[in-house]
Design an enzyme around this catalytic site. Structure first.
Site, PDB file in Angstrom:
ATOM      1  CD  GLU A 256      -2.264  -2.708  -6.544  1.00  0.00           C
ATOM      2  OE1 GLU A 256      -2.340  -1.572  -7.043  1.00  0.00           O
ATOM      3  OE2 GLU A 256      -3.184  -3.206  -5.870  1.00  0.00           O
TER       4      GLU A 256
ATOM      5  CG  ASP B 197      -1.731  -1.283   1.334  1.00  0.00           C
ATOM      6  OD1 ASP B 197      -2.574  -1.497   0.459  1.00  0.00           O
ATOM      7  OD2 ASP B 197      -1.494  -2.068   2.261  1.00  0.00           O
TER       8      ASP B 197
END
Length: 377
Positions: A273, A17
């Site tokens: 990610e 994040d």
């Protein structure tokens, strides 16, 4: 058009994040001339990616970005022109109220997690009415033309290709992180969550005829690696050999250095990610350890990406890669699928470069966000 942007980030997935929002914030400043304030609730995580960051500072500037600690007890500030809540984090209620009261309209965006699922394109850019008359728009990164694109800095692919074509530059970088590759060694990077499948993969590489150097940055997978090696501890710089497999533990490095590590390797195992996307920009075959979700929703996301990524691959290569990804994410035996890849390396490498070029031909995420704001105005 220069605007003031705020990005709110709650650190959930270790560094993913913070990694995504830090890259985005820097790009908005460097390439689009925007003013950006980044709120992060865990500055220690950000400091692993940006060592210059002061974990004790309530407010600081790095790479032109204003970085602020997101305090547990929110103190009111004037909202920006564009407010991004990254990955559905919850904005302070008083800040939302201030956004509604602001004389100049505020664009409120929910920057979602990256996904290849079919429904993403239909939801990208849709508004949701919020209290106080505000609208919140859902912004989805993605791999298709009906999404918001992917994080990619200007000139990234050209820099990567030049680096990969320069043997001396690659050797110098590896030496800077303590790596001396031997002639003929295949280089593989490993950055993953804990995984029961690791032992079978290591065994398969150790028993191959081709020598492999496995480069493992500090992270959660180290305990599994240590157990397979039957070592009491593993530290940065430690190296072990088992059969044809040589293993070396690397330091956790800043984002730019991690990119170069991926560029140096023939195959990259990544997670979450941020590293997942950077491995795609490396133009090399990859293995993704998707962040596991309790309800099993990650399996659908994994299959959705595979259905896109495997398009155009011959059946043998597509089948082998698909089975490898499924085994890795299920914690199952990796040996058979890894062996099946042996004859597919040239095809997989060419396909990874084609996939990278196809995605890089589309507008990047930061540019798409700036354009969305201009259109909204």
């Amino acid at each position: 058009m220069r605007a003031f942007w705020e990005i709110f980030c709650t650190v959930v997935d270790n560094y993913g994040d913070a990694g995504v929002t830090w890259r985005l914030a820097r790009q908005l400043v460097a390439e689009h001339g925007q003013r950006v304030r980044l709120w992060v609730d865990d500055l220690a995580a950000l400091a692993r990616l940006c060592p210059e960051a002061d974990v004790d500072a309530a407010r600081q500037w790095r790479a032109g970005v204003e970085i602020c600690r997101w305090p547990a007890h929110w103190q009111p500030v004037e909202p920006a022109d564009v407010v991004i809540e990254a990955f559905a984090c919850r904005l302070p209620e008083t800040h939302v109220a201030a956004m509604a009261d602001r004389r100049r309209r505020v664009l409120w965006l929910n920057l979602e997690y990256l996904s290849a699922e079919d429904w993403v394109g239909g939801c990208h850019g849709l508004p949701s009415l919020q209290p106080g008359g505000l609208q919140k728009f859902f912004f989805f990164p993605g791999f298709t033309t009906d999404t918001g694109g992917l994080l990619r800095e200007r000139g990234l692919i050209e820099r990567r290709r030049a680096f990969q074509a320069d043997a001396a530059a690659r050797a110098d970088f590896l030496q800077s992180v303590g790596v001396q590759a031997c002639p003929g060694e295949r280089l593989i990077s490993l950055f993953a969550y804990e995984n029961a499948a690791l032992s079978s993969w290591l065994k398969a590489m150790a028993s191959e005829g081709r020598p492999t150097l496995l480069l493992v940055p500090e992270g959660r997978i180290l305990d599994d690696l240590r157990r397979w090696l039957a070592e009491p501890a593993l530290a940065v710089g430690d190296g072990q050999r088992r059969g044809a497999l040589r293993v070396q533990v690397l330091p956790f490095v800043r984002q730019e250095a991690y990119d170069r590590l991926l560029w140096c390797c023939d195959f990259n195992a990544v997670r979450g990610e941020d590293s997942f996307l950077r491995a795609q920009w490396a133009g090399r075959p990859l293995l993704w350890h998707i962040y596991p979700q309790a309800d099993g929703a990650h399996r659908d996301k994994l299959e959705a990406f595979l259905s896109l990524y495997l398009e155009g691959l011959p059946p043998a290569a597509a089948g082998a890669l698909q089975e490898l990804w499924r085994a890795w994410n299920a914690g199952a035996a990796m040996g058979p699928a890894w062996s099946a890849l042996a004859d597919q390396w040239p095809e997989l490498r060419a396909h990874a470069e084609r996939w990278c070029a196809r995605q890089a031909a589309r507008p990047d995420l930061a540019a798409a966000l700036v354009q969305f704001y201009a259109d909204w105005l």
